[in-house]
Design a protein around this motif. Structure first.
Motif, PDB file in Angstrom:
ATOM      1  N   ILE A 135       0.834  -1.210   0.000  1.00 29.78           N
ATOM      2  CA  ILE A 135       0.000   0.000   0.000  1.00 29.78           C
ATOM      3  C   ILE A 135       0.866   1.257   0.000  1.00 29.78           C
ATOM      4  O   ILE A 135       0.634   2.188  -0.774  1.00 29.78           O
ATOM      5  N   ILE A 136       1.877   1.281   0.866  1.00 35.74           N
ATOM      6  CA  ILE A 136       2.685   2.490   1.080  1.00 35.74           C
ATOM      7  C   ILE A 136       3.576   2.844  -0.112  1.00 35.74           C
ATOM      8  O   ILE A 136       3.642   4.009  -0.517  1.00 35.74           O
ATOM      9  N   TYR A 137       4.289   1.862  -0.667  1.00 37.16           N
ATOM     10  CA  TYR A 137       5.213   2.169  -1.766  1.00 37.16           C
ATOM     11  C   TYR A 137       4.516   2.844  -2.948  1.00 37.16           C
ATOM     12  O   TYR A 137       4.996   3.860  -3.437  1.00 37.16           O
ATOM     13  N   PRO A 138       3.386   2.326  -3.413  1.00 39.89           N
ATOM     14  CA  PRO A 138       2.710   3.020  -4.520  1.00 39.89           C
ATOM     15  C   PRO A 138       2.230   4.425  -4.141  1.00 39.89           C
ATOM     16  O   PRO A 138       2.283   5.337  -4.970  1.00 39.89           O
ATOM     17  N   LEU A 139       1.772   4.600  -2.908  1.00 36.68           N
ATOM     18  CA  LEU A 139       1.339   5.927  -2.471  1.00 36.68           C
ATOM     19  C   LEU A 139       2.482   6.936  -2.481  1.00 36.68           C
ATOM     20  O   LEU A 139       2.268   8.135  -2.664  1.00 36.68           O
ATOM     21  N   MET A 140       3.704   6.430  -2.263  1.00 40.49           N
ATOM     22  CA  MET A 140       4.877   7.303  -2.237  1.00 40.49           C
ATOM     23  C   MET A 140       5.622   7.293  -3.567  1.00 40.49           C
ATOM     24  O   MET A 140       6.730   7.819  -3.661  1.00 40.49           O
ATOM     25  N   ILE A 158       7.130   4.890  -5.083  1.00 42.57           N
ATOM     26  CA  ILE A 158       8.366   4.127  -5.025  1.00 42.57           C
ATOM     27  C   ILE A 158       8.139   2.838  -5.813  1.00 42.57           C
ATOM     28  O   ILE A 158       7.364   1.986  -5.398  1.00 42.57           O
ATOM     29  N   PRO A 159       8.805   2.723  -6.969  1.00 44.04           N
ATOM     30  CA  PRO A 159       8.599   1.525  -7.792  1.00 44.04           C
ATOM     31  C   PRO A 159       9.347   0.320  -7.223  1.00 44.04           C
ATOM     32  O   PRO A 159      10.572   0.269  -7.231  1.00 44.04           O
ATOM     33  N   VAL A 160       8.607  -0.627  -6.691  1.00 42.87           N
ATOM     34  CA  VAL A 160       9.196  -1.820  -6.094  1.00 42.87           C
ATOM     35  C   VAL A 160       8.411  -3.037  -6.589  1.00 42.87           C
ATOM     36  O   VAL A 160       7.193  -3.051  -6.517  1.00 42.87           O
ATOM     37  N   THR A 161       9.135  -4.025  -7.088  1.00 40.47           N
ATOM     38  CA  THR A 161       8.472  -5.264  -7.504  1.00 40.47           C
ATOM     39  C   THR A 161       8.131  -6.092  -6.263  1.00 40.47           C
ATOM     40  O   THR A 161       8.650  -5.843  -5.172  1.00 40.47           O
ATOM     41  N   MET A 162       7.299  -7.091  -6.449  1.00 39.19           N
ATOM     42  CA  MET A 162       6.951  -7.965  -5.330  1.00 39.19           C
ATOM     43  C   MET A 162       8.195  -8.664  -4.799  1.00 39.19           C
ATOM     44  O   MET A 162       8.371  -8.801  -3.582  1.00 39.19           O
ATOM     45  N   GLY A 163       9.088  -9.087  -5.687  1.00 38.80           N
ATOM     46  CA  GLY A 163      10.340  -9.719  -5.268  1.00 38.80           C
ATOM     47  C   GLY A 163      11.203  -8.790  -4.432  1.00 38.80           C
ATOM     48  O   GLY A 163      11.785  -9.199  -3.423  1.00 38.80           O
ATOM     49  N   GLU A 164      11.302  -7.536  -4.852  1.00 37.40           N
ATOM     50  CA  GLU A 164      12.070  -6.549  -4.087  1.00 37.40           C
ATOM     51  C   GLU A 164      11.411  -6.279  -2.741  1.00 37.40           C
ATOM     52  O   GLU A 164      12.093  -6.157  -1.710  1.00 37.40           O
ATOM     53  N   ASN A 165      10.093  -6.209  -2.741  1.00 43.51           N
ATOM     54  CA  ASN A 165       9.343  -5.999  -1.514  1.00 43.51           C
ATOM     55  C   ASN A 165       9.638  -7.116  -0.517  1.00 43.51           C
ATOM     56  O   ASN A 165       9.939  -6.870   0.654  1.00 43.51           O
ATOM     57  N   ILE A 166       9.600  -8.348  -0.982  1.00 47.52           N
ATOM     58  CA  ILE A 166       9.865  -9.490  -0.109  1.00 47.52           C
ATOM     59  C   ILE A 166      11.318  -9.504   0.352  1.00 47.52           C
ATOM     60  O   ILE A 166      11.611  -9.784   1.515  1.00 47.52           O
ATOM     61  N   SER A 167      12.251  -9.151  -0.543  1.00 48.87           N
ATOM     62  CA  SER A 167      13.669  -9.093  -0.159  1.00 48.87           C
ATOM     63  C   SER A 167      13.909  -8.066   0.939  1.00 48.87           C
ATOM     64  O   SER A 167      14.628  -8.334   1.914  1.00 48.87           O
TER      65      SER A 167
END
Length: 70
Positions: free
Chosen positions: A29-34, A36-45
């Protein structure tokens, strides 16, 4: 009564699993609101890195408190 090392690890494990699920969900929720382009893999890492740090911190603090109390 103090907690055994095994009990400490079990508590940290449950706490970590709950925290991991919450963290990934909040970051989705937070990354898109800010913007910040993060893939699901990066999010999990990112979550795993903080999870390892959190497990270590929690265990060491718990064991220190048990040592000081007893």
């Amino acid at each position: 009564m103090s907690q055994s090392k095994k009990q400490s690890w079990m508590e940290i494990g449950v706490n970590t699993i709950v925290g991991f699920i919450l963290s990934v969900g909040v970051q989705l929720i937070i990354y898109p609101l800010m913007d910040i382009p993060v893939t699901m893999g990066e999010n999990i890492s990112i979550t795993i890195i903080f999870m390892v740090i959190g497990i270590t911190r929690s265990y060491l603090i718990r064991r220190a408190f048990n040592k000081w109390i007893n």
